[in-house]
Design a protein around this motif. Structure first.
Motif, PDB file in Angstrom:
ATOM      1  N   UNK A   1       0.855  -1.183   0.000  1.00  7.30           N
ATOM      2  CA  UNK A   1       0.000   0.000   0.000  1.00  7.30           C
ATOM      3  C   UNK A   1       0.893   1.235   0.000  1.00  7.30           C
ATOM      4  N   UNK A   2       0.847   1.991  -1.088  1.00  8.42           N
ATOM      5  CA  UNK A   2       1.671   3.193  -1.203  1.00  8.42           C
ATOM      6  C   UNK A   2       0.798   4.438  -1.117  1.00  8.42           C
ATOM      7  N   UNK A   3       1.298   5.450  -0.425  1.00 11.30           N
ATOM      8  CA  UNK A   3       0.569   6.705  -0.261  1.00 11.30           C
ATOM      9  C   UNK A   3       1.208   7.786  -1.115  1.00 11.30           C
ATOM     10  N   UNK A   4       0.387   8.414  -1.953  1.00 14.56           N
ATOM     11  CA  UNK A   4       0.836   9.526  -2.785  1.00 14.56           C
ATOM     12  C   UNK A   4       0.129  10.781  -2.294  1.00 14.56           C
ATOM     13  N   UNK A   5       0.883  11.586  -1.560  1.00 14.92           N
ATOM     14  CA  UNK A   5       0.329  12.743  -0.858  1.00 14.92           C
ATOM     15  C   UNK A   5       0.251  13.958  -1.786  1.00 14.92           C
ATOM     16  N   UNK A   6      -0.932  14.198  -2.315  1.00 13.00           N
ATOM     17  CA  UNK A   6      -1.157  15.341  -3.202  1.00 13.00           C
ATOM     18  C   UNK A   6      -1.459  16.617  -2.435  1.00 13.00           C
ATOM     19  N   UNK A   7      -1.706  16.482  -1.136  1.00 13.69           N
ATOM     20  CA  UNK A   7      -2.197  17.579  -0.307  1.00 13.69           C
ATOM     21  C   UNK A   7      -3.536  18.113  -0.828  1.00 13.69           C
ATOM     22  N   UNK A   8      -4.206  17.313  -1.647  1.00 13.97           N
ATOM     23  CA  UNK A   8      -5.494  17.721  -2.209  1.00 13.97           C
ATOM     24  C   UNK A   8      -5.374  18.794  -3.265  1.00 13.97           C
ATOM     25  N   UNK A   9      -4.180  19.037  -3.780  1.00 17.50           N
ATOM     26  CA  UNK A   9      -3.919  20.170  -4.662  1.00 17.50           C
ATOM     27  C   UNK A   9      -3.889  19.764  -6.136  1.00 17.50           C
ATOM     28  N   UNK A  10      -4.651  20.435  -6.983  1.00 15.35           N
ATOM     29  CA  UNK A  10      -4.572  20.186  -8.429  1.00 15.35           C
ATOM     30  C   UNK A  10      -3.179  20.474  -8.984  1.00 15.35           C
ATOM     31  N   UNK A  11      -2.432  21.353  -8.339  1.00 19.04           N
ATOM     32  CA  UNK A  11      -1.089  21.689  -8.809  1.00 19.04           C
ATOM     33  C   UNK A  11      -0.095  20.558  -8.555  1.00 19.04           C
ATOM     34  N   UNK A  12      -0.297  19.833  -7.459  1.00 17.84           N
ATOM     35  CA  UNK A  12       0.598  18.728  -7.121  1.00 17.84           C
ATOM     36  C   UNK A  12       0.235  17.447  -7.870  1.00 17.84           C
ATOM     37  N   UNK A  13      -1.001  17.339  -8.307  1.00 14.51           N
ATOM     38  CA  UNK A  13      -1.526  16.078  -8.829  1.00 14.51           C
ATOM     39  C   UNK A  13      -0.830  15.561 -10.088  1.00 14.51           C
ATOM     40  N   UNK A  14      -0.551  16.389 -11.103  1.00 11.97           N
ATOM     41  CA  UNK A  14       0.008  15.830 -12.346  1.00 11.97           C
ATOM     42  C   UNK A  14       1.332  15.096 -12.172  1.00 11.97           C
ATOM     43  N   UNK A  15       2.262  15.672 -11.421  1.00  5.31           N
ATOM     44  CA  UNK A  15       3.562  15.023 -11.257  1.00  5.31           C
ATOM     45  C   UNK A  15       3.426  13.719 -10.480  1.00  5.31           C
ATOM     46  N   UNK A  16       2.556  13.709  -9.468  1.00  4.16           N
ATOM     47  CA  UNK A  16       2.340  12.481  -8.701  1.00  4.16           C
ATOM     48  C   UNK A  16       1.645  11.417  -9.549  1.00  4.16           C
ATOM     49  N   UNK A  17       0.676  11.847 -10.357  1.00  2.00           N
ATOM     50  CA  UNK A  17      -0.024  10.898 -11.230  1.00  2.00           C
ATOM     51  C   UNK A  17       0.939  10.286 -12.243  1.00  2.00           C
ATOM     52  N   UNK A  18       1.857  11.086 -12.738  1.00  2.00           N
ATOM     53  CA  UNK A  18       2.877  10.579 -13.663  1.00  2.00           C
ATOM     54  C   UNK A  18       3.751   9.537 -12.978  1.00  2.00           C
ATOM     55  N   UNK A  19       4.056   9.781 -11.708  1.00  2.00           N
ATOM     56  CA  UNK A  19       4.848   8.820 -10.932  1.00  2.00           C
ATOM     57  C   UNK A  19       4.099   7.503 -10.766  1.00  2.00           C
ATOM     58  N   UNK A  20       2.802   7.604 -10.449  1.00  2.00           N
ATOM     59  CA  UNK A  20       1.986   6.393 -10.309  1.00  2.00           C
ATOM     60  C   UNK A  20       1.912   5.640 -11.631  1.00  2.00           C
ATOM     61  N   UNK A  21       1.631   6.374 -12.705  1.00  2.00           N
ATOM     62  CA  UNK A  21       1.482   5.738 -14.012  1.00  2.00           C
ATOM     63  C   UNK A  21       2.761   5.033 -14.446  1.00  2.00           C
ATOM     64  N   UNK A  22       3.909   5.547 -14.020  1.00  2.00           N
ATOM     65  CA  UNK A  22       5.188   4.948 -14.397  1.00  2.00           C
ATOM     66  C   UNK A  22       5.568   3.727 -13.594  1.00  2.00           C
TER      67      UNK A  22
END
Length: 337
Positions: free
Chosen positions: A39-60
């Motif tokens: 179980x991995x946690x990707x902490x976006x802080x609920x921010x649309x600005x943080x989301x794209x880079x984290x989503x790219x990390x997940x997708x990779x």
């Protein structure tokens, strides 16, 4: 499996129950599993600005074959295209903006009703239960808050006496308070999150507003009770099942045993979302493509509802509940039919 949403930041209080609800499902699964689920946690802080880079990390990371989240609507809009391109199946237990299902993302699924359901339910409560004659509608300019407030405003058009927009992170709402009082409103609806709502209701009461304050799921967090006496009587709507509902009793008992507290907002929905992926893993699924097919075809009873999805990812079963702040606690009133 992963969680995508706020672990820290101003909305962390809403993220924690989601993290823990999914954690409970995974821990229960791992008790008897031959191969444990990470179980991995990707902490976006609920921010649309943080989301794209984290989503790219997940997708990779091909080892992640399911995501519980994203938790909020704004970050869902920002991350959704990246998850869709990467074929990453997602089930959000909490993002409610209706337009998220209109983007053609085959990876998007929602385990609760959207604001096209919650908004009319809130409007109905304001009109029929409260009997409001003048409603002032406020939003926080977020994808979630503005969308929800717009639906409530439209449904209550005949009784809306004013509107205003504040900004997340602001702390001085004196101009809004003046507008509310000048409008003669007997009810205020706020579309936004608990951090601003806590300050807003205090300033409204200090400014002389003695009507009813109505909010939605973004405010259903114990931190809102920090407003003290000012929060008393607040009505909260939420497409989230009460922890006291008999259907979630076994889950609630297990959650409290593991985390030492009652399940918070969307903990049960996160538990259901995680168990969808876990059911697929139990059948031997180990890749995103097969998991996506499994989720799309899923039709099983969860603790919150029967879980199955339309082609656009919306749930087949929807419920909206009302809660009241009473005696310093958020108390369930029942389902808004």
């Amino acid at each position: 499996m992963a969680f995508f949403g706020p672990e820290t930041g101003p909305a962390a209080g809403l993220g924690q129950p989601i993290i823990q609800g999914a954690q409970l499902a995974i821990d229960q699964y791992n008790e008897d599993a031959e191969c444990e689920v990470n179980y991995e946690l990707f902490d976006s802080q609920g921010s649309p600005d943080e989301a794209p880079s984290l989503a790219t990390e997940v997708a990779g990371d091909e080892s992640i074959i399911g995501v519980v989240g994203p938790a909020f609507s704004g970050e869902s809009a920002a991350a959704g295209p990246i998850f869709a391109e990467g074929g990453v199946p997602t089930v959000t237990p909490s993002a409610t903006n209706p337009t998220l299902a209109d983007n053609g993302w085959d990876t998007f699924h929602r385990a609760l009703g959207n604001d096209a359901t919650q908004g009319p339910a809130a409007a109905k409560y304001i009109s029929e239960t409260i009997g409001a004659e003048g409603v002032f509608v406020i939003d926080d300019a977020s994808e979630y808050g503005a969308g929800l407030a717009g639906i409530v405003e439209e449904d209550l058009a005949d009784t809306v006496v004013g509107t205003d927009t504040i900004q997340a992170g602001d702390t001085d709402f004196s101009a809004t308070v003046t507008r509310v009082n000048d409008s003669g409103a007997d009810t205020v609806f706020f579309g936004g999150y608990y951090a601003e709502a806590t300050i807003l209701i205090g300033q409204l009461r200090d400014g002389g507003f003695d009507g009813t304050f109505v909010v939605a799921d973004g405010v259903k967090d114990p931190a809102y009770l920090d407003a003290g006496e000012a929060a008393e009587g607040t009505i909260i709507t939420c497409p989230c099942i009460p922890a006291t509902d008999p259907g979630v009793a076994e889950f609630a008992e297990a959650y409290e045993a593991e985390f030492g507290e009652e399940p918070g907002t969307y903990a049960a929905e996160a538990y259901d979302a995680a168990n969808i992926f876990l059911d697929g893993i139990a059948e031997g699924i180990d890749n995103r493509a097969d998991m996506l097919t499994f989720v799309n075809e899923y039709d099983e009873a969860g603790v919150t509802k029967q879980l199955s999805f339309a082609e656009n990812g919306e749930p087949s079963e929807v419920h909206v509940y009302a809660y009241t702040v009473e005696g310093g606690e958020i108390v369930p009133e029942g389902e808004i039919s």
